[in-house]
Design an enzyme around this catalytic site. Structure first.
Site, PDB file in Angstrom:
ATOM      1  N   ASP A 173     -11.563  21.559   9.338  1.00 25.01           N
ATOM      2  CA  ASP A 173     -11.075  20.117   8.824  1.00 25.01           C
ATOM      3  C   ASP A 173      -9.767  20.103   9.474  1.00 25.01           C
ATOM      4  OD1 ASP A 173      -9.763  18.381   7.564  1.00 25.01           O
ATOM      5  OD2 ASP A 173      -9.417  19.425   4.813  1.00 25.01           O
ATOM      6  N   ASP A 192       0.474  -1.159  -0.041  1.00 28.21           N
ATOM      7  CA  ASP A 192      -0.096   0.556   0.021  1.00 28.21           C
ATOM      8  C   ASP A 192       1.353   1.339   0.104  1.00 28.21           C
ATOM      9  OD1 ASP A 192      -2.768  -0.367  -0.078  1.00 28.21           O
ATOM     10  OD2 ASP A 192      -2.676  -1.811   1.474  1.00 28.21           O
ATOM     11  N   MET A 202     -16.135  18.136  -1.434  1.00 31.41           N
ATOM     12  CA  MET A 202     -15.866  18.865  -0.989  1.00 31.41           C
ATOM     13  C   MET A 202     -16.034  18.921   0.461  1.00 31.41           C
ATOM     14  SD  MET A 202     -17.280  21.028  -4.489  1.00 31.41           S
ATOM     15  CE  MET A 202     -18.564  20.916  -3.926  1.00 31.41           C
ATOM     16  N   ASP A 249      -5.996  -4.446   5.641  1.00 31.30           N
ATOM     17  CA  ASP A 249      -6.522  -4.704   7.583  1.00 31.30           C
ATOM     18  C   ASP A 249      -7.959  -4.407   6.335  1.00 31.30           C
ATOM     19  OD1 ASP A 249      -6.725  -2.425   5.682  1.00 31.30           O
ATOM     20  OD2 ASP A 249      -5.907  -1.359   7.181  1.00 31.30           O
ATOM     21  N   LYS A 305     -13.055  24.254  -1.213  1.00 32.98           N
ATOM     22  CA  LYS A 305     -11.850  23.334  -1.818  1.00 32.98           C
ATOM     23  C   LYS A 305     -12.128  21.621  -1.282  1.00 32.98           C
ATOM     24  CE  LYS A 305      -9.391  21.918   2.736  1.00 32.98           C
ATOM     25  NZ  LYS A 305     -10.164  21.171   3.314  1.00 32.98           N
ATOM     26  N   ALA A 338     -19.034  12.293   1.305  1.00 32.82           N
ATOM     27  CA  ALA A 338     -18.845  11.301  -0.734  1.00 32.82           C
ATOM     28  C   ALA A 338     -19.356  11.575  -1.134  1.00 32.82           C
ATOM     29  CB  ALA A 338     -19.515   9.910  -0.026  1.00 32.82           C
TER      30      ALA A 338
END
Lengths: 203, 716, 562
Positions: free
Chosen positions: B361, B324, B417, B552, B429, B413
């Site tokens: 954020d 990964d 944004m 995982d 953003k 989802a």
């Protein structure tokens, strides 16, 4: 073994029919390889190379006196001796080839060699130096037509004496008869005993 | 995760001292206990030595009664050393097992009696519960675990959320969040809930829990021979039979020789037994199982539990590693590195908007934007001088408050944004395509220049984040993915070992290609989904390659199941753990590399000791043959190239050397031969030189030395 | 003399290397189970004539076919020997061959051993020689090559149960390879003086006045396949020492080349089939290295002469002449001795029993190595590949991977088969020798005393169990005891190897082929070659060192002690 997964139908069918193909193939190939092949080669050989195919025989005065490839038993003082022969029933038996099979440490071998040396020396004068080994040891086939050049030269004094020949000339004759071996020197040169004895002059 | 990975990258080793005094005593006892016939039958090579020891002891007793064909002291000495040979082999195995058990003991502490709150129907929070012993829980039982309590069994969280301390298993002190649904629903028995509560459905029966299996594995109770070990045992057995033939037929040969030479004595049975034991591959035979146990032990030390030894072995064969990107190759938290303003806007304007949009954020990316914006604009507060209300609002925002008229737009989802609504200002953003859709809906346009900038950033391996206000694009924030230092060298090493590295990432092709180039992987899978991951693995396998991967999530399960070596993170879901054949307690994505090395090391140790064992025989012949036949053929004394004192001392020296070499090699068997990241050819040349040539020469010196010692001590 | 030897060996290796290449190209398509384009119609016709459907066989069927075919061959050969007195082409009127000898000889020729307990010119009719012995010379060779083909297919096919069709393999090898080569070689041999007639024996009076009878017969046609098929059963008792079998230095060279031609070609065919010719070269070079070293050893030993005879006043510097022919000398004899025992041919141009102790030990050891240094046609390659698997297994572990060869993982089942192979011949050789030196009927056969007698028996069982056929011929082996013991050794030495080899081939074919990477052990470089050579020598040394110490080594040390 479990990893083998043959097609079961294919397997059983082939197994059932195992003996028949084997027999058929064996007989077919026997005819081809056991009859057609050797007979064809025999035919070709007899047409193209008859002399060799029938034993490279040497004819003297219309009589077969030997084969260029097969040694003969010589034991008289006035002829060149070939190698000791261990063939069954008599030396140089062309119908029963074979060697002595004596091991290197076998007392019988040393005894035989000692006897041969004695016989050689008893038969007449010999050249100086050690006895050429091939002259007192049995060949593999018992039919070896050759001796080493050294073995021939070793016998020159005896034959010159018995035949009243000039030793030098006889030596020349022997050297003429000598064949070289591949990549060899005089030490590995050889002489065909029958051919040499055939050209021996009388003094 | 980053710090942890770092720790792994520097090869942490949790290992016990090789000859821990605490382990020695039980190991010594065990070596005697293992003389039981049942134990000996497990190892065909050592079983032959065992039988030889018994037979030689009988011959000794007979010799003491004057019925032996060799002097009693010699027969006795040989018998003693044959027994030692068996004991030394037992000791090697016992010691390896002891070390594993010591490791398991620390895990066993987790199996303290735990009381479980078993929920009655309807198996929801709030339903009544009864207190039962944890060991009585069956698969499907539902229990409630509240803060401060130990989770009684392995299971799946079906309700609630809690922070769980899994340090008992992973050694990692930071608590992890476990919640129902998703990839973090799996819990392990023996770990502790720190806050809140969860309802857990047991997924295993008693005695089958993860920890149970771990302990069973480590204790060797369920240790089965691995495929390679089986194949090697067959070879060793065949060699043993060959040498049995050699020694058995030596008796008639000797009879013939004595008869034909007319001198000397026929080779005696104790001498034949000594020769047999010296010739059969006792060195590897005696150490074989210790090597296997030690291999598992090393894996344990790396905090990886394999569900079978077969998996460890397979790890050595791996050709392709699927890694990964996040966490393995890069640190995983992307950092804002530049503000690139669109035409008509300044970088400062862009920075300010980005700052605003990121205030709420909490992701590492968002925080890094805030940090960069503050550094770039000294203080964002000065941006709107003269605008009192704006100033106040800014001030409030800086304090972490949400003033009136301000609302944060969280990431979803659907919209993909996030941003802020600041009065009439709508700052967003997000990924380029999301913003493009957003402004096009607002009637704005996404210029080709901008698209070019976005592509440039992506092709550098960074992630472009477009910032827009209203229908206008202000510019692009470059989020840089930081490749871990040293990883490129690591991959180069792997390449040399013939292992191909493939980076798996959800990023788009451009980004992925850039990171792949920077990290030096051989290939990459961009825009990875569980489906194309699975397809990729199948593809490699079809080309005859063995694939290893870590995973995982539940959606990794099919790929994990398909991969030849699958390491599941302990933090992962139950489904992932079941599908994998190894579980990494540290949940470190780089662990895969270490697992491969351990697998290779185990195989190498076996090969090296086999070679060594066989090469040893040459010297032993030169010791024993002249000794055994000197009376018949005195000329054979010429073969005594070592110049050993007497036939008896030659014989004893060879037998003693043969026994002692097992002890000498125990550390090697337990630690494994030194692993080097080299290509096969270089590795083979090295090992052949060390263990092949060394094995050929060493016994000449060793036997000679023992012989000299025996002579000096006057023992022979 | 040493210089002569090195020149001869140089020329030999050069010619061999040059001819191995086209031979490999010739064999490769057949090994793959097909014929090249323009021959396909001929091939289809041939198969139809023989009634063969070219269907794939699993390893069990293949093995069964091998066994059935060879069993029938042995029965036919036995019957021919017993009935030859009643059959045509028997100018010398040879009677039925004695039961024990016929049993031994039938097995001997079917197993490609061609051990001869009898003397050809005084036992066998021309019909038996042609239809019996020569046919088995072809078919045992074809069987060996077919099994090697099957093993090659095992290594190169992927996830398949199909090892090819045994009938088609035997037919194609016989007709497309062995027959044309034999015709050409036979005619060249005749040109050089080898007999080819059906006449009765010739008798004449020699120059010295004695009567001499010369054995005759269709020799060349049999001689050719005897060499090409690494059979080695001579038309005459003296085998290739007989001037009518091997008259010149040229025939000697051609015979040596013929012995190695197909085994060498097979290594190249193997490389072609594996899709990597270096794999074939590696095997070829490994074989060559052992061969060259052994040839030099024999030459060194033989040219030293016999000190016990030198002491009598003979010229020891010219070498050990007992049992050798002058036209071959030390150089060509030593090379032939090595060739015939490196390959499982067993034809002799010198009497091995009379070699020096060390000169005799080398050929004995070459056989004990398992006849893998070129070895028998087919059997040499499959034997060597078994060793390659063994070497790869141990070495593969040392590089930290599950051992693999040509992309096939070597696992427990394969090792089981390898174990059977490396166990079988030592068991036959050592137990057979042990029984013979203990029991009266065994001891009765010994011609030479002491250590050499032991060597004779050890040599006999080494030769029989490894299907070589040469002998320390002093041993009187045409006795019920030896006919039976050696017969069993030959049969098991052949088929107890072939069956596990085929089982392994089947198991390998069913496996996936793994990709080769930097991490897989390369099996074509110098390192692998040394490893392979090392494994062959080490296994051979460890198994036979004690026995050799009591035979030739003790004898050598005794002879040179003075």
């Amino acid at each position: 073994m479990q990893s083998i997964v043959a097609n079961p139908n294919l397997a059983s069918r082939a197994e059932r029919a195992l003996w028949w193909p084997a027999t058929r193939l064996l007989l077919g190939l026997t005819v081809l390889l056991g009859l057609i092949y050797p007979l064809a080669v025999t035919g070709l050989a007899q047409v193209l190379l008859p002399a060799q195919a029938n034993g490279s025989l040497i004819v003297q005065n219309g009589q077969v006196v030997g084969s260029a490839l097969i040694g003969q038993s010589f034991g008289k003082a006035d002829e060149f001796w070939g190698r000791p022969s261990a063939t069954a029933s008599s030396p140089y038996n062309g119908a029963a080839s074979g060697g002595s099979n004596l091991g290197p440490a076998n007392p019988a071998l040393a005894k035989a060699v000692a006897e041969r040396i004695a016989a050689l020396k008893a038969a007449g004068p010999v050249a100086p130096g050690p006895v050429p080994a091939d002259l007192v040891t049995a060949s593999a086939s018992g039919l070896d037509p050759h001796i080493s050049l050294a073995a021939a030269l070793y016998q020159v004094p005896r034959i010159a004496k018995v035949r009243h020949l000039d030793a030098g000339k006889l030596q020349q004759l022997v050297l003429q008869q000598a064949e070289n071996s591949w990549f060899g020197s005089q030490a590995t040169a050889r002489v065909n005993v029958l051919r040499l004895n055939m050209v021996l002059p009388r003094g | 995760m980053g710090a942890l990975s770092e720790k792994i990258m520097t090869e942490k080793k949790i290992s016990l001292p090789l000859f821990d005094p605490a382990l020695l005593k039980p190991a010594l006892l065990d070596s005697v206990r293992k003389l039981a016939l049942r134990e000996q039958l497990k190892n065909p090579v050592m079983f032959v030595v065992y039988l030889g020891s018994v037979l030689c002891s009988v011959l000794w007793v007979m010799a003491l009664q004057g019925q032996g064909d060799a002097p009693a002291w010699l027969t006795g000495s040989i018998a003693v050393w044959l027994w030692f040979t068996v004991l030394f082999a037992n000791f090697a195995e016992a010691l390896a097992e002891g070390r594993s058990k010591a490791q398991a003991a620390s895990l066993k502490g987790l199996k303290k009696a735990t009381i479980a709150k078993k929920l009655a129907a309807p198996h929801r929070y709030g339903a009544g519960f009864t207190l039962v012993d944890a060991s009585d829980l069956r698969k499907g039982d539902v229990v409630l675990v509240q803060h401060g309590e130990l989770i009684p069994c392995d299971g799946e969280v079906i309700e609630g959320i809690a922070s769980v301390d899994e340090s008992a298993i992973t050694g990692e002190s930071a608590p992890v969040i476990r919640e129902s649904g998703g990839d973090f629903s799996s819990v392990t028995g023996g770990t502790r809930v720190l806050s809140d509560w969860i309802v857990v459905c047991a997924t295993v029966n008693p005695g089958e829990t993860f920890i149970d299996r771990m302990i069973a594995m480590v204790e060797g109770a369920k240790r089965r021979k691995t495929p390679n070990e089986v194949a090697l045992t067959i070879l060793l057995l065949a060699l043993t039979l060959v040498f049995l033939l050699v020694t058995v037929t030596l008796l008639p040969f000797s009879v013939y020789s004595v008869n034909s030479a007319g001198s000397g004595t026929v080779i005696s049975l104790p001498v034949l037994l000594a020769l047999l034991v010296c010739l059969i591959p006792t060195t590897i035979g005696g150490l074989l199982s210790a090597i296997g146990v030690a291999g598992m032990s090393r894996l344990m030390a790396a905090n990886v539990i394999a569900t079978s030894g077969r998996a460890v072995e397979a790890a050595g064969d791996v050709d392709v590693l699927l890694l990964d990107k996040t966490g393995t190759i890069t640190f995983g938290n992307r950092q804002a590195s530049a503000f690139i303003a669109a035409a008509g806007h300044t970088p400062v304007q862009l920075a300010e908007a980005a700052w605003l949009a990121s205030l709420a954020d909490d992701t590492p990316e968002g925080k890094s934007i805030v940090v960069l914006a503050q550094r770039l604009t000294r203080s964002p507060a000065v941006l709107h001088e003269g605008e009192q209300s704006g100033h106040n609002t800014l001030h409030a925002l800086q304090q972490g408050l949400t003033p009136a008229g301000v609302s944060f737009v969280p990431f979803t989802a659907q919209s993909r944004m996030s941003g802020i609504n600041l009065g009439s200002r709508q700052i967003r953003k997000g990924a380029a395509d999301a913003i493009r859709r957003h402004i096009q809906q607002q009637g704005g346009s996404f210029s080709t220049v901008l698209q070019q900038q976005v592509d440039d950033i992506a092709s550098r391996g960074s992630t472009p984040l477009v910032v827009a206000e209203g229908a206008e694009v202000l510019g692009v924030v470059e989020l840089k993915d930081v490749v871990k230092p040293g990883i490129k060298e690591r991959f180069a090493q792997l390449r040399q070992m013939g292992i191909k590295t493939v980076m798996v990432t959800g990023d788009n092709r451009l980004t992925a290609a850039a990171i792949a180039a920077e990290a030096g992987v051989d290939d990459f899978l961009a825009e990875a989904t569980p489906e194309n991951k699975l397809a990729l693995i199948r593809d490699y396998q079809k080309r005859g390659q063995l694939v290893a991967m870590t995973g995982d999530g539940t959606n990794d399960a099919p790929a994990l199941a398909q991969a030849d070596v699958a390491v599941a993170m302990n933090s992962g879901t139950q489904a992932a753990r079941e599908a994998a054949n190894m579980v990494d307690l540290d949940s470190s994505p780089t662990k895969l590399i270490q697992v491969v090395e351990i697998g290779k090391q185990m195989l190498m140790t076996r090969g090296a000791l086999t070679t060594f064992s066989l090469a040893n025989d040459v010297a032993k012949y030169f010791a024993i043959i002249p000794a055994a036949f000197a009376s018949t053929y005195p000329q054979l004394a010429l073969l005594n190239v070592m110049g050993l004192t007497s036939p008896a001392s030659a014989l004893l020296s060879a037998v003693i050397f043969n026994a002692l070499i097992i002890v000498v090699l125990i550390p090697l068997a337990l630690k494994g031969v030194r692993y080097r990241a080299l290509g096969a050819e270089a590795l083979l040349r090295r090992n052949l030189l060390v263990y092949g040539l060394g094995g050929l020469l060493l016994p000449f010196a060793g036997i000679k030395l023992i012989d000299m010692l025996l002579a000096v001590l006057g023992l022979v | 003399m040493m210089l002569q030897f090195f020149c001869l060996q140089g020329v030999f290796m050069l010619l061999l290397t040059l001819s191995a290449h086209p031979m490999g190209a010739w064999l490769a398509p057949l090994a793959a189970g097909r014929v090249s384009g323009r021959w396909q119609r001929v091939d289809a016709m041939l198969l139809r004539m023989a009634g063969i459907r070219d269907e794939g066989m699993g390893w069990r069927q293949y093995a069964l076919a091998v066994l059935v075919f060879n069993l029938l061959g042995a029965l036919l050969l036995y019957a021919l020997q017993r009935l030859q007195g009643l059959l045509p082409l028997n100018p010398q009127g040879m009677g039925a061959v004695e039961v024990g000898s016929a049993f031994n000889t039938a097995i001997s020729f079917v197993t490609n051993t061609n051990w001869q307990g009898y003397a050809g010119e005084s036992t066998m009719s021309y019909l038996t020689q042609m239809v019996g012995l020569a046919v088995q010379n072809f078919l045992s060779a074809a069987t060996g090559i077919a099994v090697a083909f099957a093993l090659m297919r095992g290594f190169t096919r992927r996830e398949s149960a199909d090892l090819g069709n045994f009938w088609a393999d035997v037919l194609r090898v016989s007709v497309y390879v062995l027959l044309p080569l034999s015709i050409v070689l036979a005619l060249v041999l005749v040109q050089q003086g080898v007999l080819q007639n059906l006449s009765g024996y010739t008798t004449y009076t020699t120059l010295a006045g004695h009567a001499q009878t010369l054995a005759m017969g269709p020799v060349a046609s049999q001689e050719a396949i005897k060499m090409l098929g690494t059979n080695g059963g001579g038309f005459f008792n003296a085998n290739s020492a007989h001037p009518f079998e091997n008259p010149t230095e040229l025939t000697n060279l051609l015979q040596m080349l013929a012995i190695f031609l197909i085994p060498a070609g097979l290594t190249h065919a193997f490389g072609r089939l594996a899709g990597d010719r270096r794999q074939g070269w590696a095997i070829y070079i490994a074989m060559s290295v052992i061969f060259i070293a052994c040839a030099v050893a024999v030459m060194a030993a033989e040219s030293q002469g016999n000190p016990l005879l030198t002491a009598l006043g003979i010229d020891g510097g010219s070498g050990n002449w007992e049992g050798k022919e002058v036209r071959f000398g030390m150089a060509a004899s030593s090379l032939f001795i090595t060739v015939t025992t490196a390959a499982s041919c067993g034809a002799v141009n010198a009497m091995h029993d009379s070699l020096t102790a060390l000169g005799g030990m080398v050929p004995m050891w070459l056989m004990q190595l398992g006849e893998v240094v070129f070895g028998g046609v087919g059997s040499g390659l499959y034997g060597m590949l078994i060793f390659a698997v063994l070497a790869v297994f141990v070495a593969g572990l040392m590089v930290g991977r599950t051992p693999e060869y040509l992309g096939k993982k070597i696992e427990a089942f394969d090792m089981k088969m390898v174990a059977l192979v490396i166990l079988t011949t030592p068991a036959l050789v050592l137990l057979g020798t042990a029984a013979s030196v203990l029991l009266a009927p065994g001891l009765a056969g010994l011609a030479n005393p002491g250590m050499h007698g032991f060597s004779e028996v050890l040599y006999a069982f080494s030769s029989a169990a490894n299907n070589n056929g040469s002998a320390f011929a002093g041993l009187s082996a045409n006795t019920p005891f030896y006919n039976a013991m050696l017969g069993i050794a030959m049969w098991l030495g052949r088929f107890a190897i072939i069956v596990p080899v085929l089982a392994m081939a089947g198991n390998l074919a069913a496996k996936k082929t793994l990709a080769t990477t930097n991490g897989s052990m390369p099996t074509h470089g110098g390192l692998f070659i040394s490893l392979l050579v090392g494994s062959v020598l080490l296994v051979g040394a460890l198994t036979y060192l004690p026995a050799l110490a009591l035979g030739p080594v003790a004898e050598h040390l005794m002879i040179w002690a003075h």
